[in-house]
Design a protein around this motif. Structure first.
Motif, short mmCIF file in Angstrom:
data_model
loop_
_atom_site.label_atom_id
_atom_site.label_comp_id
_atom_site.label_asym_id
_atom_site.label_seq_id
_atom_site.Cartn_x
_atom_site.Cartn_y
_atom_site.Cartn_z
N LEU A 108 0.99 -1.05 0.03
CA LEU A 108 -0.10 0.10 0.03
C LEU A 108 1.03 1.10 0.08
O LEU A 108 1.98 1.38 0.92
CB LEU A 108 -0.91 -0.04 1.14
CG LEU A 108 -1.84 1.12 1.30
CD1 LEU A 108 -3.27 0.72 0.73
CD2 LEU A 108 -1.92 1.70 2.76
N ILE A 109 0.63 2.08 -0.98
CA ILE A 109 1.55 3.29 -1.03
C ILE A 109 0.68 4.55 -0.71
O ILE A 109 -0.40 4.61 -1.50
CB ILE A 109 2.09 3.46 -2.44
CG1 ILE A 109 3.27 2.01 -2.58
CG2 ILE A 109 2.83 4.87 -2.57
CD1 ILE A 109 3.62 2.10 -3.89
N ARG A 110 1.00 5.30 0.34
CA ARG A 110 0.29 6.65 0.62
C ARG A 110 1.13 7.72 1.20
O ARG A 110 2.16 7.34 1.36
CB ARG A 110 -0.94 6.15 1.58
CG ARG A 110 -0.26 5.68 2.84
CD ARG A 110 -0.88 6.00 4.04
NE ARG A 110 -0.44 5.27 5.44
CZ ARG A 110 0.75 5.45 5.99
NH1 ARG A 110 1.40 6.56 5.84
NH2 ARG A 110 0.90 4.83 7.16
N ARG A 111 0.49 9.17 1.17
CA ARG A 111 1.42 9.90 1.57
C ARG A 111 1.86 9.49 3.25
O ARG A 111 1.33 8.87 3.81
CB ARG A 111 0.54 11.20 1.58
CG ARG A 111 1.49 12.34 1.95
CD ARG A 111 0.66 13.69 2.11
NE ARG A 111 -0.20 13.61 3.34
CZ ARG A 111 -1.57 13.73 3.49
NH1 ARG A 111 -2.28 14.05 2.31
NH2 ARG A 111 -2.03 13.63 4.37
N ILE A 112 3.22 9.82 3.14
CA ILE A 112 3.64 9.63 4.61
C ILE A 112 2.85 10.37 5.84
O ILE A 112 2.45 11.50 5.55
CB ILE A 112 5.27 10.16 4.64
CG1 ILE A 112 6.03 9.73 5.60
CG2 ILE A 112 5.41 11.75 4.56
CD1 ILE A 112 7.29 9.53 5.45
N GLU A 113 3.11 9.66 7.04
CA GLU A 113 2.25 10.26 8.02
C GLU A 113 3.37 10.32 9.09
O GLU A 113 4.19 9.56 9.07
CB GLU A 113 1.05 9.27 8.39
CG GLU A 113 0.12 9.62 7.29
CD GLU A 113 -1.12 8.51 7.51
OE1 GLU A 113 -0.90 7.77 8.58
OE2 GLU A 113 -1.82 8.35 6.66
N GLU A 114 2.98 11.09 10.36
CA GLU A 114 4.09 11.29 11.28
C GLU A 114 4.05 9.78 12.08
O GLU A 114 5.17 9.50 12.55
CB GLU A 114 3.64 12.35 12.30
CG GLU A 114 4.00 13.75 11.68
CD GLU A 114 3.43 14.90 12.60
OE1 GLU A 114 3.77 14.73 13.93
OE2 GLU A 114 2.81 15.94 11.91
N GLN A 115 3.13 9.14 12.03
CA GLN A 115 2.95 8.07 12.75
C GLN A 115 3.81 6.84 12.04
O GLN A 115 4.03 5.82 12.64
CB GLN A 115 1.42 7.32 12.64
CG GLN A 115 0.89 6.93 11.59
CD GLN A 115 -0.60 6.76 11.49
OE1 GLN A 115 -1.26 7.63 11.98
NE2 GLN A 115 -1.05 5.89 10.69
N ASP A 116 4.49 6.93 11.00
CA ASP A 116 5.25 6.34 10.46
C ASP A 116 6.60 6.10 10.95
O ASP A 116 7.47 5.27 10.45
CB ASP A 116 5.33 6.38 8.97
CG ASP A 116 3.89 6.32 8.19
OD1 ASP A 116 3.10 5.47 8.41
OD2 ASP A 116 3.84 6.95 6.88
N ALA A 117 6.82 7.11 11.82
CA ALA A 117 8.28 7.34 12.34
C ALA A 117 9.02 6.18 12.93
O ALA A 117 10.16 5.98 12.45
CB ALA A 117 8.36 8.62 13.21
N GLU A 118 8.41 5.56 13.75
CA GLU A 118 9.10 4.16 14.22
C GLU A 118 9.43 3.06 13.13
O GLU A 118 10.67 2.57 13.03
CB GLU A 118 8.45 3.70 15.36
CG GLU A 118 8.35 4.37 16.63
CD GLU A 118 7.59 3.68 17.86
OE1 GLU A 118 7.56 2.62 17.95
OE2 GLU A 118 7.19 4.44 18.69
N ASP A 119 8.66 2.82 12.46
CA ASP A 119 8.62 1.96 11.30
C ASP A 119 9.93 2.29 10.49
O ASP A 119 11.02 1.73 9.93
CB ASP A 119 7.55 1.72 10.36
CG ASP A 119 6.58 0.76 11.00
OD1 ASP A 119 6.82 0.45 12.16
OD2 ASP A 119 5.58 0.74 10.49
N LEU A 120 9.75 3.62 10.11
CA LEU A 120 10.81 4.10 8.83
C LEU A 120 12.20 4.50 9.71
O LEU A 120 13.31 4.37 9.09
CB LEU A 120 10.01 5.55 8.65
CG LEU A 120 9.18 5.39 7.60
CD1 LEU A 120 8.62 6.61 7.04
CD2 LEU A 120 9.65 4.45 6.27
N LEU A 121 12.17 4.68 11.00
CA LEU A 121 13.56 4.55 11.55
C LEU A 121 14.28 3.31 11.50
O LEU A 121 15.66 3.23 11.08
CB LEU A 121 13.21 4.76 13.25
CG LEU A 121 14.70 4.83 13.97
CD1 LEU A 121 15.75 6.02 13.31
CD2 LEU A 121 14.60 4.92 15.24
N GLU A 122 13.45 2.24 11.39
CA GLU A 122 14.30 0.88 11.11
C GLU A 122 15.04 0.98 9.54
O GLU A 122 15.98 0.48 9.30
CB GLU A 122 13.14 -0.17 11.26
CG GLU A 122 12.81 -0.29 12.55
CD GLU A 122 13.77 -0.73 13.44
OE1 GLU A 122 14.81 -1.59 13.15
OE2 GLU A 122 13.88 -0.26 14.58
#
Length: 186
Positions: free
Chosen positions: A16-30
């Motif tokens: 699923l591809i959607r505009r980035i959200e602030e709640q993505d931070a922990e996953d994206l830190l990985e």
């Protein structure tokens, strides 16, 4: 359609591809602290950043900046890529319409940052083939460029299968030339 007014969601069987959200931070830190993924990120012309991020606060601030670029500046759209079965963000994809004085004037620039677990031909092909034609339309461009260095064998195989060709022309940056760009014409 104006992607900056209404940012659509795209999906395949896996992603699923959607505009980035602030709640993505922990996953994206990985993703952005993954040293094996770092060599594949495209940070050309990104004010010296290489997007190696090891602190959650820094990841949150990076996402805030990306959202500012979307909502205020309308400079680019950064999308999160979620694995549909796990719900985890496994990377991001950025796109913007480039205005410049070099060969790549009025091209779309596609940047794909993935966790090293997903830096595989089949995943890259699935993602790129999904976004390619909507991005031509949403970002009003006849050509899209993306970067893949010669060591990025799986990425190169994937983008070649999507019709990208290696360009001989460097991209003119603010203070230097950048190489390893591949071009897809609409």
């Amino acid at each position: 359609m104006d992607v900056y007014e209404n940012c659509p969601i795209l999906e395949t069987d896996c992603f699923l591809i959607r505009r980035i959200e602030e709640q993505d931070a922990e996953d994206l830190l990985e993703v952005y602290s993954d040293l094996n993924a770092l060599p594949f990120f495209n940070s050309d012309n990104c004010h010296g950043s290489n997007f190696y991020i090891t602190k959650l606060l820094d990841m949150k601030n990076t996402i805030k900046y990306w959202l500012l670029e979307y909502f205020e500046t309308k400079g680019f759209v950064r999308f999160s890529i979620l694995n549909k079965s796990s719900g985890v963000c496994i990377g991001t994809i950025e796109m913007f319409h480039r205005i410049a004085t070099d060969t790549y004037n009025h091209c779309g620039v596609l940047r794909l940052d993935l966790s090293s677990d997903y830096e595989k031909e089949r995943y890259i092909k699935e993602i790129v083939s999904l976004v390619l034609y909507p991005f031509f339309e949403w970002f009003s461009c006849e050509k899209i460029i993306t970067k893949a260095a010669n060591y990025a064998v799986e990425r190169i195989n994937a983008i070649k299968s999507c019709g990208f060709l290696l360009s001989e022309e460097p991209l003119q940056g603010k203070d230097r030339m950048y190489y390893d760009y591949w071009t897809k014409v609409k």
